[in-house]
Design an enzyme around this catalytic site. Structure first.
Site, PDB file in Angstrom:
ATOM      1  N   LYS A  48      40.439  36.509  25.713  1.00  0.00           N
ATOM      2  CA  LYS A  48      39.531  37.653  25.890  1.00  0.00           C
ATOM      3  C   LYS A  48      38.067  37.198  25.926  1.00  0.00           C
ATOM      4  CE  LYS A  48      40.984  39.899  22.176  1.00  0.00           C
ATOM      5  NZ  LYS A  48      42.151  39.154  21.661  1.00  0.00           N
ATOM      6  N   ARG A  71      40.450  48.004  17.359  1.00  0.00           N
ATOM      7  CA  ARG A  71      41.582  47.245  16.862  1.00  0.00           C
ATOM      8  C   ARG A  71      42.679  48.163  16.326  1.00  0.00           C
ATOM      9  NH1 ARG A  71      41.094  41.647  15.648  1.00  0.00           N
ATOM     10  NH2 ARG A  71      38.871  41.408  15.819  1.00  0.00           N
ATOM     11  N   ARG A 116      45.110  24.254  20.328  1.00  0.00           N
ATOM     12  CA  ARG A 116      43.702  24.394  19.985  1.00  0.00           C
ATOM     13  C   ARG A 116      43.453  23.860  18.570  1.00  0.00           C
ATOM     14  NH1 ARG A 116      40.924  30.288  19.900  1.00  0.00           N
ATOM     15  NH2 ARG A 116      41.582  30.320  17.736  1.00  0.00           N
ATOM     16  N   ARG A 153      40.698  23.733  13.440  1.00  0.00           N
ATOM     17  CA  ARG A 153      40.635  25.004  12.713  1.00  0.00           C
ATOM     18  C   ARG A 153      41.872  25.143  11.841  1.00  0.00           C
ATOM     19  NH1 ARG A 153      38.500  30.091  16.170  1.00  0.00           N
ATOM     20  NH2 ARG A 153      39.985  31.092  14.769  1.00  0.00           N
ATOM     21  N   ARG A 183      49.199  36.349  12.280  1.00  0.00           N
ATOM     22  CA  ARG A 183      48.186  37.113  13.045  1.00  0.00           C
ATOM     23  C   ARG A 183      48.828  37.885  14.192  1.00  0.00           C
ATOM     24  NH1 ARG A 183      44.461  32.290  13.932  1.00  0.00           N
ATOM     25  NH2 ARG A 183      43.532  33.389  15.676  1.00  0.00           N
TER      26      ARG A 183
END
Ligand code: IMP
Ligand code: MG
Length: 375
Positions: A195, A269, A308, A314, A325
């Site tokens: 996004k 959201r 990623r 991360r 998530r």
């Protein structure tokens, strides 16, 4: 619709003669009530208020005199903040009198503030303000305007004495600056759907304003704004930021009359947020045109984010947290789709492929939307 051109800008009809006349009469009646048996000294603020002053006095049925005061604050279509006195008034015309200032329009209130402080030095018995128009969204002063013809949104208007760089004062009705077509979209999809990447490209290509709630929070917290401080309290405790705070931040951005549209990323959201957003936009004469859903299957998301995680380091990009998530997304966020489906604003875009390909798919959808004209 008849349009007029003043210098480089186009204006369209906005408030007709009838409504203006009603507002003028209303103000005249209110001032008559206030005056009781006293004689009023009207102070007309030049140049803009000359037409309103003339009509107001024609409708005013008690004894009154009129003086003229000339100030200048505007250049182009925005307030400069610097207010200059160009023609002053002799103090003895005002001292000990009931004074009513006649303004055409109050925008930020900078001009008004200057008028009040200057006229008070001349010691009137009482000082009141009458303005044909008031823009409550931008007016930021404590002083409550005594007599208001009508409130208008934060738009730039001309006619009936009001000008755009000195043109348009002679138009008998109010015209408003015609804005370009604009589009407001929500970019939607699971975490890792791309996004942010896509929103950035759309923003640059279409000249839209990008609203990512994550960025908003960081910006407000960094600048220690009122909303930022509140948001931080929640974030520090590991709690979600309440909707009112987020909406407050969004409101500040969407009231910009110069934007050509907004791309929302990370908001709404939840269905509740979608409802609140609709309400907020409606108040500003705006509307979400489309929910653009970037469709990427869960397996792909997990693969992408794990990849990623390997390069970005991360810590939240391990398979377990990613799955968590995604679950959150499916349970709480995905129902937002149905909310927009019911409004026929749902568009599914294949989110698998290379970045440019996906962007073209998004552009194709946006170009086919029936866009709103904001004026
Ligand atoms: P303020 O000092 O920001 O309140 O601006 C007040 C002055 O700006 C008015 O007296 C007008 O001369 C000018 N102004 C504010 N809004 C408009 C508008 O929409 N059209 C034309 N002039 C405006
Ligand atoms: Mg002006």
């Amino acid at each position: 619709m008849k349009e007029i051109k003043l210098h480089d800008k186009v204006f369209v009809p906005y408030i007709g003669k009838e409504r203006i006349a009603q507002a003028v009469k209303k103000v005249a009646r209110e001032i008559e009530t206030y005056a009781q048996d006293d004689q009023i000294v009207f102070v007309s603020i030049l140049k803009g208020a000359f037409v309103f002053s003339s009509d107001l006095l024609k409708h005013y049925r008690k004894n009154a005199s009129i003086e003229f005061y000339r100030l200048k604050s505007y250049e182009g279509t925005s307030s400069t903040g610097n207010v200059e006195i160009i023609v002053d008034i002799d103090a003895k015309l005002i001292t000990g009198k009931k004074v009513v200032v006649i303004e055409d329009i109050i925008d930020t209130g900078n001009t008004l503030e200057k008028i009040i402080s200057e006229l008070k030095k001349k010691k009137p018995a009482d000082l009141k303000i009458a303005s044909l128009f008031l823009k409550p969204e931008v007016y930021n002063k404590e002083y409550e305007v005594d007599f208001v013809g009508m409130e208008i949104p934060n738009k730039f208007i001309v006619g009936y004495g009001l000008d755009y760089n000195e043109l348009g004062r002679n138009i008998p009705e109010i015209y408003v600056l015609k804005q370009r077509k604009m589009v407001d979209v929500v970019l939607f999809g699971p975490p890792g759907a791309g996004k942010g990447t896509q929103a950035q490209i759309l923003k640059d290509k279409l000249g839209l304003t990008y609203i990512a709630t994550g960025d908003l929070f960081r910006h407000h917290i960094k600048n220690q704004t009122k909303l930022g401080k509140k948001a931080k309290e929640y974030i520090d405790k590991g709690n979600l930021v309440p909707d009112e705070i987020t909406i407050g931040m969004i409101e500040e951005i969407v009231k910009d009359p110069n934007s050509h549209g907004f791309i929302f990323d990370g908001f709404p959201r939840t269905v509740k947020q979608a409802e609140v957003l609709d309400k907020l936009l409606k108040d500003k004469d705006l509307i979400i045109d489309a929910l653009l859903f970037l469709d990427v299957p869960d397996e792909r998301i997990i693969k992408r984010l794990v990849e990623r995680g390997k390069t970005s380091g991360r810590s939240d990009d391990n398979e377990e947290t990613i799955k968590h998530r995604l679950n959150q997304y499916h349970n709480f966020t995905e129902p937002v789709k149905d909310y927009y489906k019911k409004q026929n604003k749902f568009y599914k875009i294949d989110g698998v492929g290379d970045i440019d390909e996906i962007n073209q798919r998004l552009l194709d959808v946006i170009k086919n939307l029936k866009l709103q004209v904001r004026d």
